[in-house]
Write a protein that holds these residues in place. Structure first.
Motif, PDB file in Angstrom:
ATOM      1  N   GLN A  20      19.022  33.540  17.902  1.00 55.93           N
ATOM      2  CA  GLN A  20      17.951  33.090  17.008  1.00 55.93           C
ATOM      3  C   GLN A  20      18.377  31.922  16.130  1.00 55.93           C
ATOM      4  N   GLY A  21      19.570  31.999  15.556  1.00 57.18           N
ATOM      5  CA  GLY A  21      20.037  30.959  14.649  1.00 57.18           C
ATOM      6  C   GLY A  21      20.292  29.630  15.317  1.00 57.18           C
ATOM      7  N   HIS A  22      20.397  29.611  16.638  1.00 57.59           N
ATOM      8  CA  HIS A  22      20.582  28.366  17.380  1.00 57.59           C
ATOM      9  C   HIS A  22      19.263  27.881  17.978  1.00 57.59           C
ATOM     10  N   ILE A  23      18.428  28.823  18.410  1.00 52.95           N
ATOM     11  CA  ILE A  23      17.135  28.457  18.995  1.00 52.95           C
ATOM     12  C   ILE A  23      16.236  27.797  17.949  1.00 52.95           C
ATOM     13  N   ASN A  24      16.132  28.397  16.762  1.00 53.32           N
ATOM     14  CA  ASN A  24      15.156  27.932  15.773  1.00 53.32           C
ATOM     15  C   ASN A  24      15.301  26.458  15.411  1.00 53.32           C
ATOM     16  N   PRO A  25      16.483  25.990  14.994  1.00 53.58           N
ATOM     17  CA  PRO A  25      16.568  24.572  14.607  1.00 53.58           C
ATOM     18  C   PRO A  25      16.330  23.623  15.769  1.00 53.58           C
ATOM     19  N   MET A  26      16.768  23.995  16.976  1.00 48.26           N
ATOM     20  CA  MET A  26      16.584  23.100  18.115  1.00 48.26           C
ATOM     21  C   MET A  26      15.134  23.093  18.587  1.00 48.26           C
ATOM     22  N   LEU A  27      14.473  24.230  18.487  1.00 46.12           N
ATOM     23  CA  LEU A  27      13.050  24.289  18.800  1.00 46.12           C
ATOM     24  C   LEU A  27      12.258  23.435  17.808  1.00 46.12           C
ATOM     25  N   GLN A  28      12.629  23.490  16.555  1.00 48.81           N
ATOM     26  CA  GLN A  28      11.944  22.689  15.548  1.00 48.81           C
ATOM     27  C   GLN A  28      12.181  21.201  15.773  1.00 48.81           C
ATOM     28  N   PHE A  29      13.395  20.848  16.172  1.00 48.66           N
ATOM     29  CA  PHE A  29      13.684  19.451  16.510  1.00 48.66           C
ATOM     30  C   PHE A  29      12.810  18.991  17.674  1.00 48.66           C
ATOM     31  N   ALA A  30      12.609  19.889  18.644  1.00 47.12           N
ATOM     32  CA  ALA A  30      11.735  19.557  19.781  1.00 47.12           C
ATOM     33  C   ALA A  30      10.322  19.227  19.305  1.00 47.12           C
ATOM     34  N   LYS A  31       9.826  19.967  18.309  1.00 54.73           N
ATOM     35  CA  LYS A  31       8.490  19.676  17.769  1.00 54.73           C
ATOM     36  C   LYS A  31       8.441  18.294  17.134  1.00 54.73           C
ATOM     37  N   ARG A  32       9.516  17.921  16.458  1.00 58.65           N
ATOM     38  CA  ARG A  32       9.572  16.581  15.866  1.00 58.65           C
ATOM     39  C   ARG A  32       9.480  15.513  16.965  1.00 58.65           C
ATOM     40  N   SER A 238       7.417  21.958   9.512  1.00 58.68           N
ATOM     41  CA  SER A 238       6.956  20.834   8.702  1.00 58.68           C
ATOM     42  C   SER A 238       6.135  21.244   7.485  1.00 58.68           C
ATOM     43  N   MET A 239       5.356  22.308   7.577  1.00 62.52           N
ATOM     44  CA  MET A 239       4.473  22.689   6.476  1.00 62.52           C
ATOM     45  C   MET A 239       5.244  23.141   5.246  1.00 62.52           C
ATOM     46  N   TYR A 240       6.555  23.359   5.390  1.00 63.53           N
ATOM     47  CA  TYR A 240       7.384  23.727   4.242  1.00 63.53           C
ATOM     48  C   TYR A 240       8.149  22.531   3.672  1.00 63.53           C
ATOM     49  N   LEU A 241       7.975  21.353   4.325  1.00 65.81           N
ATOM     50  CA  LEU A 241       8.665  20.164   3.837  1.00 65.81           C
ATOM     51  C   LEU A 241       7.701  18.990   3.682  1.00 65.81           C
ATOM     52  N   ASP A 242       7.521  18.220   4.743  1.00 67.65           N
ATOM     53  CA  ASP A 242       6.738  16.990   4.648  1.00 67.65           C
ATOM     54  C   ASP A 242       5.260  17.174   4.986  1.00 67.65           C
ATOM     55  N   ARG A 243       4.908  18.282   5.619  1.00 68.60           N
ATOM     56  CA  ARG A 243       3.518  18.623   5.959  1.00 68.60           C
ATOM     57  C   ARG A 243       2.863  17.621   6.913  1.00 68.60           C
ATOM     58  N   ALA A 435      15.740  17.142   0.372  1.00 65.76           N
ATOM     59  CA  ALA A 435      15.468  17.560   1.748  1.00 65.76           C
ATOM     60  C   ALA A 435      14.131  17.003   2.223  1.00 65.76           C
ATOM     61  N   ARG A 436      13.125  17.117   1.371  1.00 65.54           N
ATOM     62  CA  ARG A 436      11.811  16.595   1.742  1.00 65.54           C
ATOM     63  C   ARG A 436      11.852  15.080   1.922  1.00 65.54           C
ATOM     64  N   LYS A 437      12.550  14.405   1.026  1.00 66.80           N
ATOM     65  CA  LYS A 437      12.644  12.948   1.110  1.00 66.80           C
ATOM     66  C   LYS A 437      13.268  12.514   2.441  1.00 66.80           C
ATOM     67  N   ALA A 438      14.239  13.288   2.937  1.00 67.94           N
ATOM     68  CA  ALA A 438      14.924  12.931   4.180  1.00 67.94           C
ATOM     69  C   ALA A 438      14.009  12.981   5.391  1.00 67.94           C
ATOM     70  N   VAL A 439      13.062  13.930   5.405  1.00 63.92           N
ATOM     71  CA  VAL A 439      12.196  14.078   6.585  1.00 63.92           C
ATOM     72  C   VAL A 439      10.836  13.409   6.414  1.00 63.92           C
ATOM     73  N   ASP A 440      10.535  12.953   5.196  1.00 66.79           N
ATOM     74  CA  ASP A 440       9.314  12.168   4.999  1.00 66.79           C
ATOM     75  C   ASP A 440       9.360  10.917   5.871  1.00 66.79           C
ATOM     76  N   GLU A 441       8.223  10.331   6.120  1.00 72.98           N
ATOM     77  CA  GLU A 441       8.169   9.110   6.923  1.00 72.98           C
ATOM     78  C   GLU A 441       9.055   8.043   6.297  1.00 72.98           C
ATOM     79  N   GLY A 442       9.989   7.528   7.101  1.00 76.33           N
ATOM     80  CA  GLY A 442      10.923   6.531   6.601  1.00 76.33           C
ATOM     81  C   GLY A 442      12.162   7.094   5.945  1.00 76.33           C
ATOM     82  N   GLY A 443      12.238   8.425   5.798  1.00 74.03           N
ATOM     83  CA  GLY A 443      13.435   9.052   5.248  1.00 74.03           C
ATOM     84  C   GLY A 443      14.598   8.957   6.215  1.00 74.03           C
TER      85      GLY A 443
END
Length: 459
Positions: A20-32, A238-243, A435-443
């Motif tokens: 689980q701890g490896h799937i979650n971040p990589m799955l989220q990266f896939a969504k990005r 995303s809904m917990y950071l940049d939305r 953290a939010r600033k890093a993933v915002d557009e242009g972060g």
């Protein structure tokens, strides 16, 4: 990106280690990646594809390979000494077959983003001329320690009480990953995190780090001397950071079914910042004595608490504990952690300090009470308390090695009412904004993902 590139849709294979701890971040990266016009395919094992709770509306394709244990996965193998070498042998052949199948079906692959644990994925990719990105799901500090061991720059067993490595603060031996500080423990896992992770990483086209630059900039700068490093995190929905990704509230895959309604209804009746959320993740196991000390420490604190105790662990709870704490506590087998952490009633998070949990809490501004168990968690806890200053550690008693009920009670009181707790809340809020600033557009992280996609489309 230019208009001429939009006609081509790059295809990236995402290959996490099946936990689980490896799937979650990589799955989220896939969504990005999908949000930026890339086709992403997640590689799961046959067993996990049959047993996980996944989102049917997900934009991520899922393909399966065999790990050699299609009926029971890791538990069927019975031990890491059996599971890991079998997975490496069977998995490499199965991955090659999957790539060939996708190519033959008209879905050629432009890059494989593979969990750095799974070094065989790079070797398979090279057979097909596919570019590769190693994805570190653990902190830079942890991987730096493993790297130094792998290169013989940090000798084991450790010769002294402290270790100094470039880009890291001085570390006590007890603050190193458990596979290093307890030399000889879990040899199969040691082989993976030290030998396999770095066996061929110099050949990877990119090395992705699930952090944002400001979080470990000294370590990132040091790593950048060797590899084409990109910080692409924190990879949480995303809904917990940049939305920016609409309705992206969940990772989309669970090894356990969360008791969402029970948890959220209970939290909604509690005052703001009054609840201690307790969870030790999907793998850590407390022994019966430590479980009892934690239980009675929670009761003694007289705080509201919500404790995630997996079904396989619930027999370790003290007799009548649930009944005796019903007015103050809730024990559940699993929960939607992001929803819980973002609830206004949460005052602090008592955690094993798995890196995903740390990143989630940090990204949501929740202070931590660290009670590390094994692997990378001791190092993460060091950073939580002394580097990022977003919490404190519940240290074990020197005589019996236990985090006693008195220690638990004291730490909860300090975390929720004391000066350390106030400072941790202030710092957690600061890191949340970064953290939010890093993933915002242009972060910084967003720019790095754009650069990766542009490179795929440009070739």
């Amino acid at each position: 990106m230019g208009h001429e590139n939009k006609a081509k849709k790059a295809h990236v294979l995402i290959f996490p280690f099946p936990a689980q701890g490896h799937i979650n971040p990589m799955l989220q990266f896939a969504k990005r990646l999908v949000s930026k016009g890339v086709k992403a395919t997640l590689v799961s094992t046959v067993f996990l594809s049959k047993t996980t709770f996944s989102d049917p509306t997900s934009s991520i394709d899922i393909q399966t390979i065999s790990d050699g244990f299609d009926e029971g996965g890791y538990n069927q193998a019975g031990s890491p000494d059996v599971y890991l070498p079998t997975f490496w042998s069977v998995g490499s052949k199965s991955l090659a077959s999957l790539i060939k199948k996708l190519v033959d079906a008209g879905h050629p692959i432009d890059a494989i983003v593979y969990d750095a644990f799974l070094d065989f994925a790079l070797d398979v990719a090279k057979q097909f001329g596919i570019r590769t990105a190693a994805f570190f799901t653990q902190a830079c500090a942890v991987n730096s320690v493993y790297y130094h061991v792998s290169k013989g720059l940090l000798q084991l067993p450790l010769p002294g009480p402290k270790v100094s490595l470039p880009g890291l603060p001085p570390l006590e031996v007890s603050e190193l990953p458990s596979f290093v500080c307890h030399h000889g423990s879990y040899p199969a896992w040691f082989d993976v995190v030290v030998n396999h992770q770095f066996s061929n990483i110099d050949e990877a086209d990119w090395v992705f780090l699930n952090i944002f630059y400001d979080l470990e900039k000294e370590a990132v700068d040091w790593m950048s001397q060797f590899w084409n490093v990109m910080t692409i995190g924190p990879t949480i929905p995303s809904m917990y950071l940049d939305r920016r990704l609409e309705n992206d509230k969940h990772y989309g895959m669970h090894l356990f079914k969360p008791k969402t309604g029970t948890c959220m209804n209970w939290l909604s009746g509690k005052p703001k910042s009054s609840v201690v959320y307790v969870s030790f993740g999907s793998m850590a196991e407390l022994d019966v004595v430590q479980m009892a000390e934690l239980a009675w420490g929670l009761k003694g604190s007289n705080c509201y608490f919500m404790w995630v105790v997996r079904e396989s662990e619930q027999a370790k709870l003290p007799k009548n504990f649930i009944e005796e704490t019903a007015e103050k506590g809730l024990v559940v087998s699993w929960c939607p952690q992001l929803e819980v952490l973002s609830h206004e009633s949460i005052g602090c998070f008592l955690t094993h300090c798995g890196f995903n949990s740390v990143l989630e809490a940090l990204s949501l501004g929740v202070p931590l009470l660290a009670m590390p168990q094994w692997t990378d968690q001791g190092t993460n806890a060091k950073y939580v308390e002394d580097v990022w200053e977003i919490g404190m550690r519940a240290r074990s008693d020197e005589e019996n090695g236990l985090v006693t009920r008195e220690i638990v009670k004291h730490c909860i009181k300090e975390s929720t009412e004391g000066e350390k707790g106030k400072e941790a809340r202030k710092n957690a809020s600061k890191w949340k904004n970064l953290a939010r600033k890093a993933v915002d557009e242009g972060g910084s992280s967003d720019k790095n993902i754009d650069e990766f996609v542009t490179k795929l489309l440009g070739d």
